[in-house]
Design a protein around this motif. Structure first.
Motif, PDB file in Angstrom:
ATOM      1  N   PRO A  58      43.387  38.037  28.162  1.00 38.90           N
ATOM      2  CA  PRO A  58      42.348  38.410  29.124  1.00 38.90           C
ATOM      3  C   PRO A  58      42.831  38.578  30.564  1.00 38.90           C
ATOM      4  O   PRO A  58      42.038  38.890  31.450  1.00 38.90           O
ATOM      5  N   TRP A  59      44.113  38.379  30.799  1.00 42.48           N
ATOM      6  CA  TRP A  59      44.624  38.362  32.165  1.00 42.48           C
ATOM      7  C   TRP A  59      44.966  39.741  32.713  1.00 42.48           C
ATOM      8  O   TRP A  59      45.335  40.660  32.002  1.00 42.48           O
ATOM      9  N   ASP A  60      44.842  39.864  34.033  1.00 44.79           N
ATOM     10  CA  ASP A  60      45.418  40.962  34.815  1.00 44.79           C
ATOM     11  C   ASP A  60      46.085  40.332  36.024  1.00 44.79           C
ATOM     12  O   ASP A  60      45.785  39.183  36.392  1.00 44.79           O
ATOM     13  N   PHE A  61      46.970  41.091  36.659  1.00 44.82           N
ATOM     14  CA  PHE A  61      47.763  40.557  37.769  1.00 44.82           C
ATOM     15  C   PHE A  61      47.645  41.497  38.969  1.00 44.82           C
ATOM     16  O   PHE A  61      48.020  42.668  38.885  1.00 44.82           O
ATOM     17  N   ILE A  62      47.138  40.984  40.071  1.00 40.88           N
ATOM     18  CA  ILE A  62      47.020  41.775  41.300  1.00 40.88           C
ATOM     19  C   ILE A  62      48.120  41.315  42.256  1.00 40.88           C
ATOM     20  O   ILE A  62      48.094  40.182  42.759  1.00 40.88           O
ATOM     21  N   VAL A  63      49.097  42.174  42.473  1.00 41.80           N
ATOM     22  CA  VAL A  63      50.219  41.873  43.365  1.00 41.80           C
ATOM     23  C   VAL A  63      49.811  42.254  44.786  1.00 41.80           C
ATOM     24  O   VAL A  63      49.524  43.422  45.071  1.00 41.80           O
ATOM     25  N   ILE A  64      49.779  41.267  45.683  1.00 41.02           N
ATOM     26  CA  ILE A  64      49.230  41.470  47.024  1.00 41.02           C
ATOM     27  C   ILE A  64      50.353  41.326  48.047  1.00 41.02           C
ATOM     28  O   ILE A  64      50.849  40.219  48.296  1.00 41.02           O
ATOM     29  N   GLU A  65      50.737  42.440  48.616  1.00 51.04           N
ATOM     30  CA  GLU A  65      51.760  42.461  49.664  1.00 51.04           C
ATOM     31  C   GLU A  65      51.170  42.812  51.022  1.00 51.04           C
ATOM     32  O   GLU A  65      51.783  42.530  52.051  1.00 51.04           O
ATOM     33  N   SER A  66      49.995  43.415  51.035  1.00 52.57           N
ATOM     34  CA  SER A  66      49.357  43.866  52.264  1.00 52.57           C
ATOM     35  C   SER A  66      49.055  42.711  53.207  1.00 52.57           C
ATOM     36  O   SER A  66      48.404  41.734  52.831  1.00 52.57           O
ATOM     37  N   PRO A 108      56.205  35.553  50.963  1.00 53.01           N
ATOM     38  CA  PRO A 108      56.418  37.006  50.970  1.00 53.01           C
ATOM     39  C   PRO A 108      55.501  37.764  50.012  1.00 53.01           C
ATOM     40  O   PRO A 108      55.379  38.975  50.104  1.00 53.01           O
ATOM     41  N   LEU A 109      54.841  37.035  49.119  1.00 50.01           N
ATOM     42  CA  LEU A 109      54.072  37.704  48.077  1.00 50.01           C
ATOM     43  C   LEU A 109      52.902  36.826  47.659  1.00 50.01           C
ATOM     44  O   LEU A 109      53.046  35.612  47.532  1.00 50.01           O
ATOM     45  N   ASN A 110      51.739  37.440  47.485  1.00 49.95           N
ATOM     46  CA  ASN A 110      50.593  36.762  46.893  1.00 49.95           C
ATOM     47  C   ASN A 110      50.274  37.431  45.562  1.00 49.95           C
ATOM     48  O   ASN A 110      50.540  38.625  45.371  1.00 49.95           O
ATOM     49  N   LEU A 111      49.713  36.657  44.649  1.00 47.72           N
ATOM     50  CA  LEU A 111      49.401  37.164  43.316  1.00 47.72           C
ATOM     51  C   LEU A 111      48.086  36.551  42.864  1.00 47.72           C
ATOM     52  O   LEU A 111      47.921  35.330  42.905  1.00 47.72           O
ATOM     53  N   CYS A 112      47.162  37.387  42.456  1.00 46.73           N
ATOM     54  CA  CYS A 112      45.907  36.893  41.895  1.00 46.73           C
ATOM     55  C   CYS A 112      45.911  37.174  40.399  1.00 46.73           C
ATOM     56  O   CYS A 112      46.077  38.323  39.972  1.00 46.73           O
ATOM     57  N   ILE A 113      45.749  36.123  39.603  1.00 49.89           N
ATOM     58  CA  ILE A 113      45.662  36.261  38.153  1.00 49.89           C
ATOM     59  C   ILE A 113      44.191  36.151  37.772  1.00 49.89           C
ATOM     60  O   ILE A 113      43.539  35.146  38.063  1.00 49.89           O
ATOM     61  N   THR A 114      43.681  37.191  37.150  1.00 49.12           N
ATOM     62  CA  THR A 114      42.257  37.277  36.840  1.00 49.12           C
ATOM     63  C   THR A 114      42.010  37.170  35.345  1.00 49.12           C
ATOM     64  O   THR A 114      42.935  37.272  34.532  1.00 49.12           O
ATOM     65  N   CYS A 115      40.752  36.981  35.002  1.00 49.28           N
ATOM     66  CA  CYS A 115      40.326  36.916  33.603  1.00 49.28           C
ATOM     67  C   CYS A 115      39.250  37.961  33.367  1.00 49.28           C
ATOM     68  O   CYS A 115      38.175  37.894  33.979  1.00 49.28           O
ATOM     69  N   PRO A 179      38.329  35.814  39.157  1.00 48.09           N
ATOM     70  CA  PRO A 179      39.626  35.438  39.747  1.00 48.09           C
ATOM     71  C   PRO A 179      39.959  33.986  39.438  1.00 48.09           C
ATOM     72  O   PRO A 179      39.407  33.073  40.041  1.00 48.09           O
ATOM     73  N   VAL A 180      40.885  33.766  38.514  1.00 49.83           N
ATOM     74  CA  VAL A 180      41.204  32.403  38.086  1.00 49.83           C
ATOM     75  C   VAL A 180      42.148  31.712  39.073  1.00 49.83           C
ATOM     76  O   VAL A 180      41.921  30.567  39.462  1.00 49.83           O
ATOM     77  N   ALA A 181      43.225  32.401  39.471  1.00 49.62           N
ATOM     78  CA  ALA A 181      44.247  31.741  40.292  1.00 49.62           C
ATOM     79  C   ALA A 181      44.733  32.675  41.387  1.00 49.62           C
ATOM     80  O   ALA A 181      45.200  33.778  41.098  1.00 49.62           O
ATOM     81  N   TYR A 182      44.621  32.209  42.630  1.00 53.22           N
ATOM     82  CA  TYR A 182      45.215  32.937  43.754  1.00 53.22           C
ATOM     83  C   TYR A 182      46.494  32.191  44.141  1.00 53.22           C
ATOM     84  O   TYR A 182      46.452  31.037  44.563  1.00 53.22           O
ATOM     85  N   LEU A 183      47.640  32.857  43.956  1.00 51.36           N
ATOM     86  CA  LEU A 183      48.939  32.205  44.068  1.00 51.36           C
ATOM     87  C   LEU A 183      49.766  32.786  45.214  1.00 51.36           C
ATOM     88  O   LEU A 183      49.719  33.993  45.483  1.00 51.36           O
ATOM     89  N   CYS A 184      50.550  31.919  45.865  1.00 49.20           N
ATOM     90  CA  CYS A 184      51.543  32.327  46.846  1.00 49.20           C
ATOM     91  C   CYS A 184      52.920  32.145  46.211  1.00 49.20           C
ATOM     92  O   CYS A 184      53.198  31.097  45.629  1.00 49.20           O
ATOM     93  N   LEU A 185      53.773  33.167  46.308  1.00 45.51           N
ATOM     94  CA  LEU A 185      55.083  33.137  45.655  1.00 45.51           C
ATOM     95  C   LEU A 185      56.190  33.437  46.658  1.00 45.51           C
ATOM     96  O   LEU A 185      56.014  34.261  47.555  1.00 45.51           O
TER      97      LEU A 185
END
Length: 240
Positions: A58-66, A108-115, A179-185
């Motif tokens: 069920p996951w998708d990945f939103i790569v957030i650099e903006s 340098p990068l944020n990532l949101c993992i959604t369901c 939006p399950v997890a908003y992550l900083c990487l």
């Protein structure tokens, strides 16, 4: 004892347990170095290979650099964090305010993992009784990514102090996507020896021996070797 077929070698097991025990929720140690594309793909592949009920994935990945998007997320955090701080009193409130609980801009990068709660259709194998299993499955993807990131020397921080409806609006999520997890990487200057909240006195890790029950809640174990092993196991588990 004969080693069963399929068992990892001792060095492989050590690497796996090291990733588990040395994983940290990173907020303050991010370096500006970018995460290479091939490394990020490996992390996403690790997440994508998580188990999921009914193989629904069920996951998708939103790569957030903006920087603009991240500034909007930071504003949401600051609003929610102010509200959260008001729930504590006295020294606890002061300690809470002293904690750094996000690295939204520093990483340098944020990532949101959604369901996607509609993925697989209305009748997903294994989901009829517990509809939240799609959310549970997505959390397993988060954990896979987190452990893989630790093995790559990349820190991950989960920003949970966000209003989900507002976050969904900023990221333009459809109504059926949560939006399950908003992550900083990012690479880090160090991985702390202890979880930061433990090191700063917010909470301590609970002894595992107090959390294992036998047959029913609150009943003692009847497996004496297991009980003995639990009581002998260091609370950190670092000897694994």
């Amino acid at each position: 004892m004969t080693i069963p077929d399929g068992c990892f070698t001792e060095s492989e097991r050590h690497g796996l347990y090291r990733a588990i025990y040395e994983r940290r929720d990173v907020r303050s140690q991010f370096l500006p170095d970018p995460v290479p594309a091939d490394v990020l793909v490996r992390l996403l592949q690790a997440a994508h290979h998580a188990p999921s009920v009914g193989f629904m994935q069920p996951w998708d990945f939103i790569v957030i650099e903006s920087r603009e998007v991240r500034a909007s997320i930071l504003a949401l955090f600051e609003q929610a964090n102010q509200t959260a701080a008001e729930r504590f009193d006295g020294e606890r409130k002061g300690l809470y305010r002293s904690l750094k609980l996000q690295g939204i801009v520093e990483s340098p990068l944020n990532l949101c993992i959604t369901c996607d709660r509609s993925r697989g259709g209305p009748h997903v194998l294994g989901r009829n009784s517990i509809v939240e299993t799609d959310l549970f499955s997505t959390c397993l993807a988060v954990q896979n990514l987190w452990l893989a990131a630790r093995a790559e020397g990349i820190g991950v921080g989960w920003v949970s102090i966000l209003e989900q409806a507002q976050l969904s609006k900023v990221l333009n999520l459809p109504d059926h996507v949560y939006p399950v997890a908003y992550l900083c990487l990012g690479y880090v200057s160090e991985f702390l020896d202890q979880p930061e909240l433990e090191a700063k006195g917010w909470r301590s890790r609970l002894p595992l021996s107090e959390l294992v029950h036998g047959n029913h809640w609150g009943e003692a174990l009847i497996n004496e070797p297991l009980e003995t092993a639990l009581n002998e196991q260091p609370i950190s588990g670092k000897n694994a």
